[in-house]
Design a protein around this motif. Structure first.
Motif, PDB file in Angstrom:
ATOM      1  N   VAL A   1       6.016  12.683   2.085  1.00  0.00           N
ATOM      2  CA  VAL A   1       4.766  12.691   2.855  1.00  0.00           C
ATOM      3  C   VAL A   1       4.780  11.592   3.906  1.00  0.00           C
ATOM      4  O   VAL A   1       4.503  11.839   5.092  1.00  0.00           O
ATOM      5  CB  VAL A   1       3.551  12.506   1.919  1.00  0.00           C
ATOM      6  N   PHE A   2       5.123  10.388   3.502  1.00  0.00           N
ATOM      7  CA  PHE A   2       5.091   9.260   4.438  1.00  0.00           C
ATOM      8  C   PHE A   2       6.183   9.383   5.500  1.00  0.00           C
ATOM      9  O   PHE A   2       6.014   8.929   6.632  1.00  0.00           O
ATOM     10  CB  PHE A   2       5.179   7.934   3.678  1.00  0.00           C
ATOM     11  N   LYS A   3       7.283  10.016   5.122  1.00  0.00           N
ATOM     12  CA  LYS A   3       8.332  10.270   6.099  1.00  0.00           C
ATOM     13  C   LYS A   3       7.831  11.210   7.192  1.00  0.00           C
ATOM     14  O   LYS A   3       8.046  10.983   8.389  1.00  0.00           O
ATOM     15  CB  LYS A   3       9.555  10.867   5.397  1.00  0.00           C
ATOM     16  N   LYS A   4       7.129  12.276   6.785  1.00  0.00           N
ATOM     17  CA  LYS A   4       6.569  13.227   7.748  1.00  0.00           C
ATOM     18  C   LYS A   4       5.494  12.584   8.620  1.00  0.00           C
ATOM     19  O   LYS A   4       5.305  12.961   9.783  1.00  0.00           O
ATOM     20  CB  LYS A   4       5.988  14.432   7.008  1.00  0.00           C
ATOM     21  N   LEU A   5       4.776  11.601   8.054  1.00  0.00           N
ATOM     22  CA  LEU A   5       3.726  10.900   8.800  1.00  0.00           C
ATOM     23  C   LEU A   5       4.299   9.761   9.652  1.00  0.00           C
ATOM     24  O   LEU A   5       3.546   9.031  10.299  1.00  0.00           O
ATOM     25  CB  LEU A   5       2.671  10.352   7.835  1.00  0.00           C
ATOM     26  N   ASN A   6       5.621   9.610   9.599  1.00  0.00           N
ATOM     27  CA  ASN A   6       6.320   8.593  10.383  1.00  0.00           C
ATOM     28  C   ASN A   6       5.901   7.171  10.001  1.00  0.00           C
ATOM     29  O   ASN A   6       5.844   6.279  10.842  1.00  0.00           O
ATOM     30  CB  ASN A   6       6.096   8.814  11.885  1.00  0.00           C
ATOM     31  N   VAL A   7       5.597   6.991   8.724  1.00  0.00           N
ATOM     32  CA  VAL A   7       5.321   5.646   8.211  1.00  0.00           C
ATOM     33  C   VAL A   7       6.638   5.113   7.664  1.00  0.00           C
ATOM     34  O   VAL A   7       7.177   5.636   6.683  1.00  0.00           O
ATOM     35  CB  VAL A   7       4.257   5.666   7.102  1.00  0.00           C
ATOM     36  N   LYS A   8       7.145   4.080   8.303  1.00  0.00           N
ATOM     37  CA  LYS A   8       8.486   3.598   7.989  1.00  0.00           C
ATOM     38  C   LYS A   8       8.461   2.304   7.185  1.00  0.00           C
ATOM     39  O   LYS A   8       7.469   1.576   7.166  1.00  0.00           O
ATOM     40  CB  LYS A   8       9.264   3.379   9.287  1.00  0.00           C
ATOM     41  N   ASP A   9       9.591   2.045   6.561  1.00  0.00           N
ATOM     42  CA  ASP A   9       9.852   0.762   5.893  1.00  0.00           C
ATOM     43  C   ASP A   9       8.844   0.417   4.804  1.00  0.00           C
ATOM     44  O   ASP A   9       8.452  -0.750   4.652  1.00  0.00           O
ATOM     45  CB  ASP A   9       9.908  -0.375   6.924  1.00  0.00           C
ATOM     46  N   ILE A  10       8.406   1.410   4.036  1.00  0.00           N
ATOM     47  CA  ILE A  10       7.558   1.108   2.879  1.00  0.00           C
ATOM     48  C   ILE A  10       8.435   0.505   1.789  1.00  0.00           C
ATOM     49  O   ILE A  10       9.426   1.098   1.382  1.00  0.00           O
ATOM     50  CB  ILE A  10       6.844   2.374   2.367  1.00  0.00           C
ATOM     51  N   LYS A  11       8.057  -0.667   1.340  1.00  0.00           N
ATOM     52  CA  LYS A  11       8.851  -1.377   0.334  1.00  0.00           C
ATOM     53  C   LYS A  11       8.083  -1.612  -0.967  1.00  0.00           C
ATOM     54  O   LYS A  11       8.663  -2.084  -1.945  1.00  0.00           O
ATOM     55  CB  LYS A  11       9.295  -2.738   0.886  1.00  0.00           C
ATOM     56  N   LEU A  12       6.776  -1.301  -0.961  1.00  0.00           N
ATOM     57  CA  LEU A  12       5.935  -1.643  -2.102  1.00  0.00           C
ATOM     58  C   LEU A  12       5.401  -0.385  -2.787  1.00  0.00           C
ATOM     59  O   LEU A  12       5.041   0.590  -2.131  1.00  0.00           O
ATOM     60  CB  LEU A  12       4.762  -2.513  -1.644  1.00  0.00           C
ATOM     61  N   LEU A  13       5.325  -0.443  -4.101  1.00  0.00           N
ATOM     62  CA  LEU A  13       4.805   0.661  -4.894  1.00  0.00           C
ATOM     63  C   LEU A  13       3.833   0.103  -5.926  1.00  0.00           C
ATOM     64  O   LEU A  13       4.099  -0.935  -6.548  1.00  0.00           O
ATOM     65  CB  LEU A  13       5.949   1.384  -5.612  1.00  0.00           C
ATOM     66  N   ARG A  14       2.703   0.777  -6.079  1.00  0.00           N
ATOM     67  CA  ARG A  14       1.763   0.423  -7.141  1.00  0.00           C
ATOM     68  C   ARG A  14       1.605   1.647  -8.039  1.00  0.00           C
ATOM     69  O   ARG A  14       1.433   2.764  -7.554  1.00  0.00           O
ATOM     70  CB  ARG A  14       0.414   0.006  -6.547  1.00  0.00           C
ATOM     71  N   ALA A  15       1.682   1.438  -9.342  1.00  0.00           N
ATOM     72  CA  ALA A  15       1.477   2.551 -10.268  1.00  0.00           C
ATOM     73  C   ALA A  15       0.082   3.123 -10.047  1.00  0.00           C
ATOM     74  O   ALA A  15      -0.889   2.356  -9.940  1.00  0.00           O
ATOM     75  CB  ALA A  15       1.637   2.069 -11.708  1.00  0.00           C
ATOM     76  N   PRO A  16      -0.051   4.442  -9.935  1.00  0.00           N
ATOM     77  CA  PRO A  16      -1.336   5.053  -9.570  1.00  0.00           C
ATOM     78  C   PRO A  16      -2.536   4.568 -10.380  1.00  0.00           C
ATOM     79  O   PRO A  16      -3.590   4.293  -9.823  1.00  0.00           O
ATOM     80  CB  PRO A  16      -1.074   6.547  -9.784  1.00  0.00           C
ATOM     81  N   THR A  17      -2.382   4.457 -11.694  1.00  0.00           N
ATOM     82  CA  THR A  17      -3.499   4.003 -12.530  1.00  0.00           C
ATOM     83  C   THR A  17      -3.415   2.509 -12.842  1.00  0.00           C
ATOM     84  O   THR A  17      -4.279   1.975 -13.530  1.00  0.00           O
ATOM     85  CB  THR A  17      -3.516   4.772 -13.860  1.00  0.00           C
ATOM     86  N   GLY A  18      -2.366   1.854 -12.339  1.00  0.00           N
ATOM     87  CA  GLY A  18      -2.159   0.440 -12.652  1.00  0.00           C
ATOM     88  C   GLY A  18      -1.388   0.211 -13.939  1.00  0.00           C
ATOM     89  O   GLY A  18      -1.041  -0.919 -14.262  1.00  0.00           O
TER      90      GLY A  18
END
Length: 250
Positions: free
Chosen positions: A138-155
């Motif tokens: 999804v983020f690739k298609k939206l051209n959002v680059k260099d995402i390095k951080l992930l948060r678990a959806p529910t924490g």
């Protein structure tokens, strides 16, 4: 020549008490230092950041909804806040490309919140990987680059999540201060919860529609941060500016 040292009972008792006191002092300092060992981590594996050494990081989770994200952005712009990190669910981002674009254009950092709002503790490894991969697309298609951080959806996460995220090249980000804004406890209570923040803390806020009071609480939160003289940075800036902290995950 022989030398003899004679200790009477009283002197021996004093020495013993001093040694015992020194032992407990050393133990207390050791335990205090141990508690400050740098996020949640596997014993020898990747870490999940929950705080840094200095500055302050505002983070906003957005998993669903149509109306609360833009008022948050409006407030940040009005208050001249240049740094914040938005953790976006892939499903939400897919449906709101204009807001995602605005977040990027206004200079805020984007992290991933998976794709679906699922608890990573409740699903098998393959499904965690699939959720992350789907969000990536999804983020690739939206051209959002260099995402390095992930948060678990529910924490909620465990060492499996840390290891899987690491394989994808992400750092898992938790938080130290929970505003509990999603409970809608009242503006004053949200502000009070965030007032506990100190330098190095990562603050959890929400811009999903379930958090109905966050936008009104935000100016008061920012006022308190300014009064403390704390600088706002993105999570990536916080990590880059100092050592991130962790606790071991079993």
């Amino acid at each position: 020549m022989n030398f003899f040292f004679v200790l009477n009972g009283k002197a021996l008792k004093n020495v013993t008490l001093i040694l015992i006191a020194a032992f407990f002092t050393a133990w207390f300092l050791y335990m205090e230092n141990l508690a400050q060992i740098p996020v949640f981590s596997t014993k020898d594996g990747p870490k999940a950041v929950y705080r840094g050494e200095k500055d302050l990081a505002l983070t906003f989770n957005i998993g669903w909804g149509d109306v609360k994200a833009e008022p948050i952005l409006d407030t940040l712009k009005k208050e001249n806040v240049k740094s914040a990190t938005f953790f976006l669910g892939g499903s939400w981002a897919e449906q709101h490309p204009d807001i995602v674009s605005r977040i990027v254009k206004e200079g805020y950092e984007i992290g991933m919140l998976g794709y679906d709002y699922v608890d990573y503790m409740d699903i098998e490894d393959g499904k965690i990987s699939k959720d992350i991969s789907k969000a990536q697309e999804v983020f690739k298609k939206l051209n959002v680059k260099d995402i390095k951080l992930l948060r678990a959806p529910t924490g909620h996460f465990d060492k499996r999540t840390l290891n899987i995220a690491h394989r994808y090249g992400y750092t898992v980000v938790h938080w130290r201060i929970d505003s509990k804004d999603w409970k809608n406890p009242g503006i004053n209570k949200i502000v009070e919860n965030v007032k506990k923040a100190q330098k190095g803390d990562i603050i959890l806020l929400h811009a999903s529609d379930s958090a109905k009071q966050t936008a009104k609480a935000l100016p008061l939160i920012l006022e308190n941060i300014r009064q403390k003289g704390l600088k706002l940075v993105s999570v990536s800036e916080m990590i880059a500016n100092g050592e991130a902290h962790s606790k071991e995950i079993k």
